[in-house]
Motif scaffolding. Structure first.
Motif, PDB file in Angstrom:
ATOM      1  N   LYS A  99       0.801  -1.213   0.000  1.00 60.07           N
ATOM      2  CA  LYS A  99       0.000   0.000   0.000  1.00 60.07           C
ATOM      3  C   LYS A  99       0.840   1.273   0.000  1.00 60.07           C
ATOM      4  N   PHE A 100       2.131   1.153   0.302  1.00 59.84           N
ATOM      5  CA  PHE A 100       3.010   2.329   0.285  1.00 59.84           C
ATOM      6  C   PHE A 100       3.714   2.477  -1.066  1.00 59.84           C
ATOM      7  N   SER A 101       4.378   1.415  -1.526  1.00 66.02           N
ATOM      8  CA  SER A 101       5.112   1.494  -2.790  1.00 66.02           C
ATOM      9  C   SER A 101       4.217   1.269  -4.000  1.00 66.02           C
ATOM     10  N   LYS A 102       3.058   0.640  -3.784  1.00 66.93           N
ATOM     11  CA  LYS A 102       2.106   0.251  -4.829  1.00 66.93           C
ATOM     12  C   LYS A 102       2.676  -0.850  -5.723  1.00 66.93           C
ATOM     13  N   TYR A 103       3.733  -1.511  -5.273  1.00 67.09           N
ATOM     14  CA  TYR A 103       4.306  -2.624  -6.039  1.00 67.09           C
ATOM     15  C   TYR A 103       3.376  -3.831  -5.950  1.00 67.09           C
ATOM     16  N   SER A 104       3.078  -4.435  -7.101  1.00 73.98           N
ATOM     17  CA  SER A 104       2.124  -5.529  -7.176  1.00 73.98           C
ATOM     18  C   SER A 104       2.816  -6.848  -7.472  1.00 73.98           C
ATOM     19  N   THR A 105       2.410  -7.897  -6.776  1.00 71.95           N
ATOM     20  CA  THR A 105       2.918  -9.250  -6.989  1.00 71.95           C
ATOM     21  C   THR A 105       1.748 -10.150  -7.377  1.00 71.95           C
ATOM     22  N   LYS A 106       1.918 -10.900  -8.457  1.00 68.76           N
ATOM     23  CA  LYS A 106       0.860 -11.783  -8.941  1.00 68.76           C
ATOM     24  C   LYS A 106       0.884 -13.104  -8.184  1.00 68.76           C
ATOM     25  N   LEU A 107      -0.292 -13.609  -7.851  1.00 65.73           N
ATOM     26  CA  LEU A 107      -0.434 -14.872  -7.132  1.00 65.73           C
ATOM     27  C   LEU A 107      -1.151 -15.884  -8.022  1.00 65.73           C
ATOM     28  N   ASP A 108      -0.561 -17.050  -8.194  1.00 67.52           N
ATOM     29  CA  ASP A 108      -1.214 -18.127  -8.931  1.00 67.52           C
ATOM     30  C   ASP A 108      -2.040 -18.946  -7.937  1.00 67.52           C
ATOM     31  N   LEU A 109      -3.356 -18.826  -8.029  1.00 65.24           N
ATOM     32  CA  LEU A 109      -4.256 -19.475  -7.082  1.00 65.24           C
ATOM     33  C   LEU A 109      -4.835 -20.781  -7.623  1.00 65.24           C
ATOM     34  N   THR A 110      -4.247 -21.303  -8.690  1.00 60.25           N
ATOM     35  CA  THR A 110      -4.777 -22.518  -9.303  1.00 60.25           C
ATOM     36  C   THR A 110      -4.835 -23.672  -8.312  1.00 60.25           C
ATOM     37  N   GLY A 111      -3.750 -23.886  -7.567  1.00 58.86           N
ATOM     38  CA  GLY A 111      -3.714 -24.979  -6.605  1.00 58.86           C
ATOM     39  C   GLY A 111      -4.748 -24.823  -5.516  1.00 58.86           C
ATOM     40  N   LEU A 112      -4.892 -23.614  -4.999  1.00 58.92           N
ATOM     41  CA  LEU A 112      -5.867 -23.341  -3.944  1.00 58.92           C
ATOM     42  C   LEU A 112      -7.287 -23.559  -4.461  1.00 58.92           C
ATOM     43  N   TYR A 113      -7.598 -22.985  -5.614  1.00 57.55           N
ATOM     44  CA  TYR A 113      -8.952 -23.102  -6.146  1.00 57.55           C
ATOM     45  C   TYR A 113      -9.277 -24.545  -6.547  1.00 57.55           C
ATOM     46  N   ASP A 114      -8.304 -25.249  -7.109  1.00 58.53           N
ATOM     47  CA  ASP A 114      -8.542 -26.652  -7.463  1.00 58.53           C
ATOM     48  C   ASP A 114      -8.826 -27.490  -6.217  1.00 58.53           C
ATOM     49  N   GLU A 115      -8.106 -27.209  -5.140  1.00 59.77           N
ATOM     50  CA  GLU A 115      -8.325 -27.946  -3.897  1.00 59.77           C
ATOM     51  C   GLU A 115      -9.701 -27.626  -3.307  1.00 59.77           C
ATOM     52  N   MET A 116     -10.109 -26.371  -3.400  1.00 57.33           N
ATOM     53  CA  MET A 116     -11.446 -25.997  -2.933  1.00 57.33           C
ATOM     54  C   MET A 116     -12.516 -26.766  -3.693  1.00 57.33           C
ATOM     55  N   LYS A 117     -12.392 -26.798  -5.015  1.00 62.11           N
ATOM     56  CA  LYS A 117     -13.385 -27.497  -5.832  1.00 62.11           C
ATOM     57  C   LYS A 117     -13.388 -28.994  -5.539  1.00 62.11           C
ATOM     58  N   SER A 118     -12.206 -29.573  -5.409  1.00 64.98           N
ATOM     59  CA  SER A 118     -12.111 -31.000  -5.147  1.00 64.98           C
ATOM     60  C   SER A 118     -12.697 -31.358  -3.787  1.00 64.98           C
ATOM     61  N   PHE A 119     -12.342 -30.589  -2.767  1.00 64.58           N
ATOM     62  CA  PHE A 119     -12.768 -30.880  -1.407  1.00 64.58           C
ATOM     63  C   PHE A 119     -14.283 -30.752  -1.247  1.00 64.58           C
ATOM     64  N   SER A 120     -14.873 -29.760  -1.919  1.00 67.02           N
ATOM     65  CA  SER A 120     -16.316 -29.525  -1.793  1.00 67.02           C
ATOM     66  C   SER A 120     -17.109 -30.160  -2.930  1.00 67.02           C
ATOM     67  N   GLU A 121     -16.413 -30.875  -3.798  1.00 65.24           N
ATOM     68  CA  GLU A 121     -17.035 -31.596  -4.913  1.00 65.24           C
ATOM     69  C   GLU A 121     -17.847 -30.661  -5.810  1.00 65.24           C
ATOM     70  N   LEU A 122     -17.217 -29.543  -6.179  1.00 65.77           N
ATOM     71  CA  LEU A 122     -17.821 -28.603  -7.115  1.00 65.77           C
ATOM     72  C   LEU A 122     -17.102 -28.666  -8.447  1.00 65.77           C
ATOM     73  N   THR A 123     -17.843 -28.533  -9.518  1.00 64.07           N
ATOM     74  CA  THR A 123     -17.238 -28.360 -10.831  1.00 64.07           C
ATOM     75  C   THR A 123     -17.012 -26.874 -11.068  1.00 64.07           C
ATOM     76  N   THR A 124     -16.278 -26.558 -12.120  1.00 71.57           N
ATOM     77  CA  THR A 124     -16.031 -25.157 -12.458  1.00 71.57           C
ATOM     78  C   THR A 124     -17.331 -24.412 -12.718  1.00 71.57           C
ATOM     79  N   ASP A 125     -18.351 -25.101 -13.184  1.00 74.44           N
ATOM     80  CA  ASP A 125     -19.641 -24.457 -13.451  1.00 74.44           C
ATOM     81  C   ASP A 125     -20.281 -23.881 -12.195  1.00 74.44           C
TER      82      ASP A 125
END
Length: 283
Positions: A99-125
């Protein structure tokens, strides 16, 4: 029934489809589900700064097939976060901004989101993260139930980071219909042990396509018991997608709400105030 007052507060030119909001020290932070920027609005002097999240030229209205679909904004200590919805592969992304330098870092959330879908048995839809906030040391990722199964889930994420060191569990909530259409979480914020949220209804069973707007509601969840406390319809026509706290006392809270009108030609974000009489029941 809770007493509430909904009024328009500010109009901010230069923002398309505001979808996440933060507030601190008379400054508003916004993300848009159409753009690649973090918008920083200074209330006192009515000025707007834009910071590129991905290092590319700022685009306020990206093509739908390419956009990150940034639906959530959160502040943790001195870092701003923006999160994609995960409704398509290119939306499995987040950004953390100093919030001071405004430098942005990209986060790849594929692993997190895939685990959420798998654990809760949701499809991408059925997967569509519309809200992210924190409670104590945990992250809360909140799924909007606007897919075929209407899964309104709160994922609790614990661990050292969101990339490769986390644990997940989740809770499901039954939200009411608005004008005969199922509502789904659209954003949330935490005060003490209570999650205050907004939910919207669109006449379309899809996490990708927009439907006719049927309104929005406001509600609360006891985070200790993971129990729905109340819901209250606040609009038949607005699609509110962001909520944050402006001010509070023991009896009343004033929230700021941002709106997505689903109109790409609209270049102005309207910020609303929602004053809620909670009668001292903030826990």
């Amino acid at each position: 029934m809770k007493k509430y007052l909904l009024t328009s507060w500010l109009k901010i030119a230069g923002i398309v489809a505001a979808s996440g909001i933060g507030y601190q020290n008379n400054e508003i932070q916004l993300v848009s589900d159409n753009g690649n920027a973090l918008y920083h609005y200074f209330v006192t002097n009515d000025s707007l700064a834009k910071y590129s999240l991905d290092g590319e030229l700022i685009t306020d209205n990206m093509p739908k097939s390419e956009k990150y679909d940034l639906e959530s904004f959160a502040t943790v200590d001195n870092t701003w976060y923006a999160f994609g919805s995960g409704s398509k592969e290119n939306r499995n992304v987040g950004f953390m901004v100093n919030k001071f330098s405004k430098y942005s870092t990209k986060l790849d959330l594929t692993g997190l989101y895939d685990e959420m879908k798998s654990f809760s048995e949701l499809t991408t839809d059925d997967f569509n993260i519309e809200a992210v906030t924190t409670y104590n040391e945990d992250w809360l990722f909140i799924n909007r139930g606007n897919g075929p199964k209407n899964p309104n889930y709160i994922y609790v994420v614990q661990g050292k980071n969101l990339i490769d060191d986390f644990n997940i569990y989740f809770f499901e909530f039954d939200l009411p219909k608005i004008n005969n259409v199922q509502s789904g979480f659209s954003d949330a914020t935490v005060i003490n042990n209570t999650l205050y949220f907004i939910a919207t209804a669109e006449d379309e069973t899809s996490t990708y396509n927009d439907g006719a707007i049927k309104g929005s509601l406001f509600g609360a969840i006891d985070l200790k018991k993971m129990k729905l406390l109340f819901t209250e319809k606040i609009s038949d026509t607005n699609k509110f997608e962001g909520i944050t706290v402006l001010e509070q006392n023991k009896k009343n809270v004033t929230f700021a709400l941002c709106e997505d009108t689903d109109d790409a030609k609209n270049k102005e974000a309207i910020i609303y105030k929602l004053q809620v009489d909670l009668k001292g029941k903030i826990k």
